[in-house]
Motif scaffolding. Sequence first.
Motif, PDB file in Angstrom:
ATOM      1  N   LEU A  80     -33.895  37.670 -33.731  1.00 17.76           N
ATOM      2  CA  LEU A  80     -34.735  37.981 -32.578  1.00 17.76           C
ATOM      3  C   LEU A  80     -33.894  38.423 -31.384  1.00 17.76           C
ATOM      4  O   LEU A  80     -34.285  39.347 -30.644  1.00 17.76           O
ATOM      5  CB  LEU A  80     -35.588  36.765 -32.221  1.00 17.76           C
ATOM      6  CG  LEU A  80     -36.621  36.356 -33.275  1.00 17.76           C
ATOM      7  CD1 LEU A  80     -37.282  35.037 -32.892  1.00 17.76           C
ATOM      8  CD2 LEU A  80     -37.671  37.453 -33.464  1.00 17.76           C
ATOM      9  N   ARG A  85     -38.701  42.213 -33.797  1.00 17.66           N
ATOM     10  CA  ARG A  85     -39.971  41.773 -33.228  1.00 17.66           C
ATOM     11  C   ARG A  85     -40.660  40.749 -34.125  1.00 17.66           C
ATOM     12  O   ARG A  85     -41.434  39.928 -33.642  1.00 17.66           O
ATOM     13  CB  ARG A  85     -40.884  42.980 -33.023  1.00 17.66           C
ATOM     14  CG  ARG A  85     -40.303  44.022 -32.056  1.00 17.66           C
ATOM     15  CD  ARG A  85     -41.248  45.163 -31.855  1.00 17.66           C
ATOM     16  NE  ARG A  85     -42.512  44.748 -31.259  1.00 17.66           N
ATOM     17  CZ  ARG A  85     -43.531  45.562 -31.029  1.00 17.66           C
ATOM     18  NH1 ARG A  85     -43.437  46.843 -31.349  1.00 17.66           N
ATOM     19  NH2 ARG A  85     -44.642  45.107 -30.492  1.00 17.66           N
ATOM     20  N   LEU A  86     -40.402  40.839 -35.425  1.00 19.03           N
ATOM     21  CA  LEU A  86     -41.026  39.923 -36.366  1.00 19.03           C
ATOM     22  C   LEU A  86     -40.044  39.603 -37.480  1.00 19.03           C
ATOM     23  O   LEU A  86     -39.503  40.509 -38.113  1.00 19.03           O
ATOM     24  CB  LEU A  86     -42.295  40.548 -36.970  1.00 19.03           C
ATOM     25  CG  LEU A  86     -43.040  39.696 -37.992  1.00 19.03           C
ATOM     26  CD1 LEU A  86     -43.667  38.478 -37.317  1.00 19.03           C
ATOM     27  CD2 LEU A  86     -44.111  40.521 -38.705  1.00 19.03           C
ATOM     28  N   SER A 116     -43.615  35.629 -33.461  1.00 18.30           N
ATOM     29  CA  SER A 116     -42.324  36.241 -33.789  1.00 18.30           C
ATOM     30  C   SER A 116     -41.916  36.027 -35.245  1.00 18.30           C
ATOM     31  O   SER A 116     -40.895  36.561 -35.680  1.00 18.30           O
ATOM     32  CB  SER A 116     -41.225  35.679 -32.878  1.00 18.30           C
ATOM     33  OG  SER A 116     -41.475  35.982 -31.529  1.00 18.30           O
TER      34      SER A 116
END
Length: 414
Positions: A80, A85-86, A116
């Motif tokens: 992150l 973003r994920l 997240s």
Amino acid sequence: MNVLTTLRRLTGMNLARNTVELAVRRRMEATGATERKAYVDRLDEAELRELVELVVVPESWLFRDAQAFAAAVAFVRQRLDEGSRLVRILSVPCAGGEEPYSMAMALFDAGVKPQSFMIDAVDISAACIMRAEAGVFGRNAFRGRELSFRDRYFTWSGDDELYRIDDALRARIRFGQGSILEGELGTARQYDVIFCRNLLIYFDEPTTAAAIARLSEYLASDGMILAGYAEVPSFVRHGFSPLPHRQAFALRKDIKRSVAPEQATASAAPALASLPARDRRPAPVAPRPPHANRANASASATSRPVAAGDESLLTHARKLADAGKLLEADAACREFLALQPESAEAYFILGLLAETTGKPVDAEAHLKRCLYLQPDHYEALCHLALLQEQGGNSRAAATLKARAARAFQRQQPQ
């Protein structure tokens, strides 16, 4: 239909014959069948699923081997921080949801925003998936001294003495039934983190190679995989390198190596296959240790020279064990020990044979003798740790795990 062969194919596990026969007898009693042949002749997809449920019986608990979750959390936060973003995470097999829920709690505790990350959790057992989706656990799922997470994330139901997990955590996990060997693994094309712990220990070598190839396909090129400590050598043999996380047993793809295609497509076959653990009921026999990695063995393991014919006796014992001829394999090992009384390897095989035949006291004695002769015998350390864990001696198990981790690290090429 050969029930043993069919269940081995469906589960990918090197199931023992007596395990399958016990499951057949239990289903015959449940269905009112009186003749085995008639029962087998009527086996359909639904009844095969019932047999699978009986031979795949998971036992796990929340935050088992907590170092793995700490390493995974650090990796997620790094991802992150680098701009992801994920972060996508896969847990296979997920049993009753203990592992994916533990990961979700660890991420919540680390302050990672729920949006997240996503977690996919897969298991071959439909009953496991139903239990995992319910998110309800009994007291046995909470072990160890640090249980503060139970107050933060669970609601106690005094009527049925069960704990129900927080809905916000459940929302971050998608459960699905599936096999590591075929079909889709989760919903993502690639995952940043994969948990696959204490599953490959039940596979023979061709199936292990095929499973690792599948996992490699689903893991991002710079992703992290968390294995069981007895499974690290298998991953290393098939294109992975250990990461320096103490007792987390984390690995990444080795960019200098790749999994051989012929290994990835090899079909499963019975073999002297794997180190048993207590996550699932069958207790198969372990693979032969890689002697090339034993360069740092203790001098006490050195024994008098033996003739080639003597050494072939130990090879013969392994082949007998491969064929399921356990009594003959035991006799061959003992004959070898009469010629070579300080063979750590012979005691190691005797230990595996004893456990496979349901003699844990004998297994422990043989494995301890093996370690007396060769203190850094990695597989024996892993195996003895699992026996101690099964017996409820968590402190001894932790010590042996730490020794196994150090032994494995020492045996890696510099």
